[in-house]
Design a protein around this motif. Structure first.
Motif, PDB file in Angstrom:
ATOM      1  N   PRO A 155       0.820  -1.225   0.000  1.00 26.91           N
ATOM      2  CA  PRO A 155       0.000   0.000   0.000  1.00 26.91           C
ATOM      3  C   PRO A 155       0.851   1.271   0.000  1.00 26.91           C
ATOM      4  CG  PRO A 155      -0.740  -1.541   1.697  1.00 26.91           C
ATOM      5  CD  PRO A 155       0.547  -2.081   1.141  1.00 26.91           C
ATOM      6  N   ASP A 156       0.270   2.341  -0.541  1.00 28.92           N
ATOM      7  CA  ASP A 156       0.980   3.613  -0.676  1.00 28.92           C
ATOM      8  C   ASP A 156       1.507   4.170   0.639  1.00 28.92           C
ATOM      9  OD1 ASP A 156       0.324   3.328  -3.298  1.00 28.92           O
ATOM     10  OD2 ASP A 156      -1.084   5.003  -3.360  1.00 28.92           O
ATOM     11  N   THR A 172       6.308   3.219   3.911  1.00 27.79           N
ATOM     12  CA  THR A 172       7.459   4.028   3.484  1.00 27.79           C
ATOM     13  C   THR A 172       8.805   3.335   3.700  1.00 27.79           C
ATOM     14  OG1 THR A 172       7.525   5.116   5.638  1.00 27.79           O
ATOM     15  CG2 THR A 172       6.252   6.200   3.885  1.00 27.79           C
ATOM     16  N   ASN A 181       6.630   1.200  -2.879  1.00 30.38           N
ATOM     17  CA  ASN A 181       5.253   0.742  -2.783  1.00 30.38           C
ATOM     18  C   ASN A 181       4.536   0.879  -4.126  1.00 30.38           C
ATOM     19  OD1 ASN A 181       4.141   3.448  -2.962  1.00 30.38           O
ATOM     20  ND2 ASN A 181       4.831   3.732  -0.857  1.00 30.38           N
ATOM     21  N   HIS A 182       3.291   0.463  -4.138  1.00 33.21           N
ATOM     22  CA  HIS A 182       2.487   0.473  -5.360  1.00 33.21           C
ATOM     23  C   HIS A 182       2.436   1.866  -5.987  1.00 33.21           C
ATOM     24  CE1 HIS A 182      -0.653  -0.921  -8.084  1.00 33.21           C
ATOM     25  NE2 HIS A 182      -1.310   0.186  -7.808  1.00 33.21           N
ATOM     26  N   GLY A 183       2.241   2.883  -5.164  1.00 30.63           N
ATOM     27  CA  GLY A 183       2.175   4.254  -5.675  1.00 30.63           C
ATOM     28  C   GLY A 183       3.464   4.682  -6.359  1.00 30.63           C
ATOM     29  N   ASP A 184       4.600   4.289  -5.792  1.00 25.22           N
ATOM     30  CA  ASP A 184       5.892   4.605  -6.422  1.00 25.22           C
ATOM     31  C   ASP A 184       5.953   4.027  -7.828  1.00 25.22           C
ATOM     32  OD1 ASP A 184       7.008   5.946  -4.189  1.00 25.22           O
ATOM     33  OD2 ASP A 184       7.745   4.059  -3.334  1.00 25.22           O
ATOM     34  N   ARG A 228       3.687   5.793 -10.404  1.00 26.26           N
ATOM     35  CA  ARG A 228       4.276   7.049 -10.881  1.00 26.26           C
ATOM     36  C   ARG A 228       5.364   6.820 -11.928  1.00 26.26           C
ATOM     37  NH1 ARG A 228       3.115   8.117  -5.639  1.00 26.26           N
ATOM     38  NH2 ARG A 228       5.143   7.545  -4.796  1.00 26.26           N
ATOM     39  N   ASP A 238      -2.379   1.736 -12.939  1.00 30.47           N
ATOM     40  CA  ASP A 238      -2.587   0.992 -11.703  1.00 30.47           C
ATOM     41  C   ASP A 238      -2.669  -0.515 -11.990  1.00 30.47           C
ATOM     42  OD1 ASP A 238      -3.118   1.388  -8.812  1.00 30.47           O
ATOM     43  OD2 ASP A 238      -5.035   0.419  -9.294  1.00 30.47           O
ATOM     44  N   ASN A 259      10.466   5.558  -3.491  1.00 30.08           N
ATOM     45  CA  ASN A 259      10.584   5.215  -2.083  1.00 30.08           C
ATOM     46  C   ASN A 259      10.912   6.440  -1.225  1.00 30.08           C
ATOM     47  OD1 ASN A 259      10.514   3.468   0.118  1.00 30.08           O
ATOM     48  ND2 ASN A 259      12.663   2.909  -0.077  1.00 30.08           N
TER      49      ASN A 259
END
Length: 165
Positions: free
Chosen positions: A50-51, A54, A58-61, A64, A74, A126
């Motif tokens: 999950p985003d 830290t 993660n998935h959000g990294d 992007r 996604d 990250n």
């Protein structure tokens, strides 16, 4: 850079096991296959983290990193994570090592534009700074080379494949 370290430490660890008599790791290519699998399990895990986490990518990294011309970023990140996991399992099983290696080479080539985009667009990873292009492209080349190396047939003894496990 952490992924290269994991890959090299795993490779040397598996070869050390081979040197101490573990037949499965008696050859460099088989050890390379397992080392790449270890690295892929690590990298694939980031696709599902999950985003808010830290302590690791993660998935959000990863979302992007996907170039804007790629639709459904996604879903693409989840798909590439699944493909990495499938490739890792395929490398561990001797009978599927070659097709897994071929698939991973194709995947690494297809992921190269995302790595180039992330470096050129200065996409942080990250929570840190973006990896420079001069580092990202050679890393992908190393992964491709190790996947190809892992597909090298095991040595044969009197016409029988040895150390195929």
């Amino acid at each position: 850079m952490e992924t290269i370290i994991v890959l090299m430490v795993a490779l040397l660890g598996f070869r050390a096991l081979g040197a101490f008599g573990v037949r499965r790791f008696a050859s460099w290519p088989v050890s390379a296959a397992h080392a790449l699998a270890v690295m892929l399990f690590m990298t694939a895990s980031a696709h599902f983290v999950p985003d808010g986490v830290t302590v690791m990518p993660n998935h959000g990294d990863l979302v992007r990193m996907v170039p804007p011309f790629v639709p459904f970023a996604d879903a693409v990140v989840y798909l590439t994570g699944v493909l990495e996991l499938m490739g890792a399992v395929g490398l561990i099983i001797a009978g599927t090592r070659r097709p897994a290696g071929i698939g991973l080479v194709a995947l690494f080539v297809l992921l190269l534009p995302a790595n180039i985009y992330a470096a050129v667009a200065d996409v942080p990873f990250n929570g840190g700074e973006a990896s420079p292009l001069w580092l990202r492209v050679p890393e992908q080349v190393v992964y491709i080379a190790v996947a190809l190396w892992a597909m090298t047939p095991a040595p044969t003894v009197a016409g029988v494949t040895a150390l195929r496990r």
